[in-house]
Design a protein around this motif. Structure first.
Motif, PDB file in Angstrom:
ATOM      1  N   GLN A 135     -61.141  -5.200  -3.696  1.00 51.64           N
ATOM      2  CA  GLN A 135     -61.318  -6.679  -3.677  1.00 51.64           C
ATOM      3  C   GLN A 135     -59.920  -7.195  -4.476  1.00 51.64           C
ATOM      4  OE1 GLN A 135     -64.859  -7.123  -6.427  1.00 51.64           O
ATOM      5  NE2 GLN A 135     -66.151  -6.191  -4.678  1.00 51.64           N
TER       6      GLN A 135
ATOM      7  N   LYS B  55     -57.607 -10.262  -3.061  1.00 50.71           N
ATOM      8  CA  LYS B  55     -57.391 -11.461  -3.666  1.00 50.71           C
ATOM      9  C   LYS B  55     -55.837 -11.388  -3.936  1.00 50.71           C
ATOM     10  CE  LYS B  55     -61.486 -11.448  -6.035  1.00 50.71           C
ATOM     11  NZ  LYS B  55     -62.200 -11.267  -7.297  1.00 50.71           N
TER      12      LYS B  55
ATOM     13  N   GLU C 288     -70.471 -12.962  -3.080  1.00 54.16           N
ATOM     14  CA  GLU C 288     -69.820 -13.475  -1.744  1.00 54.16           C
ATOM     15  C   GLU C 288     -70.644 -12.947  -0.353  1.00 54.16           C
ATOM     16  OE1 GLU C 288     -65.342 -12.366  -2.672  1.00 54.16           O
ATOM     17  OE2 GLU C 288     -65.245 -13.272  -0.794  1.00 54.16           O
TER      18      GLU C 288
ATOM     19  N   THR D  34     -64.356 -20.102  -1.956  1.00 57.11           N
ATOM     20  CA  THR D  34     -64.554 -18.737  -2.597  1.00 57.11           C
ATOM     21  C   THR D  34     -64.202 -18.587  -3.989  1.00 57.11           C
ATOM     22  OG1 THR D  34     -63.984 -17.867  -0.224  1.00 57.11           O
ATOM     23  CG2 THR D  34     -63.674 -16.359  -1.882  1.00 57.11           C
TER      24      THR D  34
ATOM     25  N   GLN E 254     -66.520 -16.597  -6.355  1.00 62.24           N
ATOM     26  CA  GLN E 254     -65.918 -15.540  -7.426  1.00 62.24           C
ATOM     27  C   GLN E 254     -66.015 -15.635  -9.042  1.00 62.24           C
ATOM     28  OE1 GLN E 254     -61.933 -15.185  -5.750  1.00 62.24           O
ATOM     29  NE2 GLN E 254     -62.459 -13.773  -4.088  1.00 62.24           N
TER      30      GLN E 254
END
Lengths: 407, 183
Positions: free
Chosen positions: A30, A34, A93, A111, A115
């Motif tokens: 993840q 990102k 998500e 998004t 998050q």
């Protein structure tokens, strides 16, 4: 190095030998995504083949301490983001992706909020664990609305909830506090694009969680909270992202949530009585009355106007006609001397903030971690800590543990 | 203040406090050991120091000047053991800066300077031989060594209080001294 062997053995276990590799791999993946890095980029960072990163992210290969340090740095993250024992919850998500279809542009817009929302909810659980103080829940059974007419169902749930929460039929002051403290829902006010009003999520560990658009006026935020509350009451396990222009045909669950907001925030009996009082006193119902009454219930002039039109207390189309005449809501409110309605526009729930300051003052978290929990730098963290301590009347560290029933 | 080690590793609380005092260079000069900061701390706290600079336009320069003068060095992990201990400490403390400070000092037999309650209790348990100094112990030492005027000392402590927003906790061994000096 002058260190005795017993001292050296004080922490003999390497945490990377015991950690859940699948979870670590997922977190690393993840973080890599990102940061916008590919697996090949990441492989270069630790001087390995791309297949090594694949194996690490799948949880098939153990990491050396140096590799974790290098990857965390490359991804712009702290090691504590990967090895801290944080509670595991279902990724938001994933929940929200299933909740509604969005295009790439919308995805990029919302998004970061999703998050952040997830991170704050996880932090909240972690603080509760550290302080051994779970958020008290006063959850009703989920209301069954199958095959019920929307308006009747919405009003009946609103009446039942007002009764359950001891609200009578008065206006609901500080709705956020009621949801947080009397029901036990986690309510965050987060920055999000203007067209979004609310995110709602539920899982067994976290319970009900809401993120409300910080950029909206409090009247609108209250409406969004009431709307989200209905989702919690009637469609508890269905994650929701609410934004303008979302539906070509508005689904029943959304219509129910909208109807619930109006009945919950402006109960029929109370509204009727206030309207009649005003009408009797002035012999008419003026725009000033409309503004004053909206302020009284903590709703927008628009919401109240439509509600009065629904109740046939003012003619249908009144609000549109007022708008056509160039009515400027904020300007009139100012001229009438209507102050901002009571609100607490902090990003974080009160209980969250208090758990964080108690954990800091009891030496259960570091100052740096405290600042992380609050999403600020260390200096701002110190400022907030001071104001939270003042708020709690300068309670001594020791006295915070007293059982006042036994003093 | 006796330092039993060749080096002292400053944690973020102390760096911030010394920078806020406006006397970083002078304070560092008074410390009878080489002063270092872990790269992890520098990396993370630079933005906060930048924020302090916006108010006064001094602190980052003080920090950089101290490095330039060799009064402050930035240190990285230099062994696998240090890296492993660092990660183990992060797991327990949830804080990269305190963990790096402690791990480096532990393996190199250096002292640390921190005001963090959680870090202090953790290191006392994990590394009982680690010497732990504090902002106030170091400032007090500086004031005694340099025979500072009460005005200078008070201005440094007030700046730590106001710009650094630091207040010693109620069980701090030098709380009485702090209160007396602050008037």
């Amino acid at each position: 190095m002058g260190i005795s062997s017993t001292q050296k053995n004080a922490m003999a276990t390497n945490i990377l030998d015991d950690i859940d590799l699948c979870q670590l791999g997922e977190l690393l993946q993840q973080a890599r995504k990102k940061s916008g890095m590919t697996q090949a980029d990441a492989a270069k960072v630790i001087d390995a083949a791309r297949t090594t990163i694949v194996a690490i992210e799948k949880g098939d290969r153990r990491l050396k301490p140096k590799e974790l340090i290098q990857l965390a740095r490359a991804y712009g993250r702290a090691i504590s983001d990967f090895v801290r024992s944080t509670p595991v919850t279902e990724p938001f998500e994933v929940q929200f992706r299933a909740a509604y279809q969005r295009n790439e542009k919308e995805e990029a817009q919302i998004t970061p909020t999703i998050q952040r929302f997830e991170e704050l909810c996880r932090n909240y659980l972690e603080l509760e664990k550290i302080m051994d103080a779970p958020l008290p829940r006063n959850y009703p059974q989920e209301y069954d609305v199958t095959n019920m007419p929307i308006e009747a169902a919405a009003e009946s749930i609103a009446i039942a909830e007002r009764q359950r929460l001891g609200l009578g039929d008065s206006p609901v002051p500080m709705l956020r506090n009621i949801l947080e403290q009397s029901v036990g829902i986690r309510v965050f006010y987060l920055n999000m694009p203007a067209k979004y009003s609310e995110l709602y999520s539920y899982d067994d560990q976290l319970g009900g969680c809401m993120a409300i658009n910080l950029g909206h006026y409090e009247e609108r935020r209250r409406w969004s909270m009431a709307h989200g509350y209905l989702h919690f009451l009637a469609h508890r396990r269905k994650p929701v992202v609410d934004f303008e222009g979302q539906y070509k045909r508005v689904p029943e669950s959304e219509r129910l949530a909208e109807a619930f907001s109006k009945y919950f925030l402006m109960p029929t009996s109370s509204l009727l009585s206030r309207f009649n009082d005003m009408h009797r006193t002035h012999g008419k119902f003026t725009p000033t009355n409309l503004f004053t009454l909206a302020h009284y219930y903590g709703v927008s002039v628009e919401a109240l106007g439509y509600r009065l039109e629904d109740m046939k207390l003012i003619p249908s189309g009144t609000l549109d006609r007022l708008r056509d005449r160039g009515l400027k809501v904020r300007k009139v409110q100012k001229e009438l001397g209507l102050e901002d309605i009571d609100q607490r526009a902090d990003i974080l729930p009160t209980h969250y903030q208090h758990l964080a300051i108690e954990a800091l003052d009891q030496g259960l978290i570091t100052e740096g971690r405290f600042a992380d929990f609050l999403g600020v730098d260390r200096l701002e963290g110190r400022r907030i800590a001071e104001s939270l301590r003042e708020y709690s009347s300068g309670m001594l560290d020791e006295s915070a543990h007293l059982d006042l029933r036994k003093v | 203040m006796e330092i039993k080690h060749s080096h002292v590793v400053l944690d973020a609380c102390c760096v911030l406090n010394f920078c806020a005092s406006g006397y970083l260079i002078e304070i560092l000069e008074s410390i009878p050991a080489q002063v270092v900061v872990a790269e992890v701390v520098r990396e993370r706290e630079l933005l906060t120091l930048q924020k302090l600079r916006d108010e006064n336009n001094e602190d980052v320069n003080q920090f950089e000047a101290a490095i330039g003068k060799g009064l402050l060095s930035i240190v990285e992990f230099d062994s696998e053991l240090e890296e492993e201990t660092f990660i183990n400490y992060v797991f327990e403390l949830g804080d990269d800066g305190e963990s790096a400070t402690g791990a480096i000092a532990f393996h190199r037999d250096w002292a640390i300077a921190t005001d963090d309650k959680k870090a202090i209790s953790f290191f006392r348990q994990e590394a009982p031989d680690l010497q732990i100094l504090s902002t106030l112990a170091i400032v007090k030492h500086w004031s005694e060594k340099e025979k500072l005027s009460s005005t200078t000392l008070q201005s440094a402590l007030s700046a730590i209080r106001i710009r650094g927003r630091y207040v010693p906790h109620r069980n701090h061994p030098l709380l009485g001294w702090w209160e007396e000096m602050m008037g």
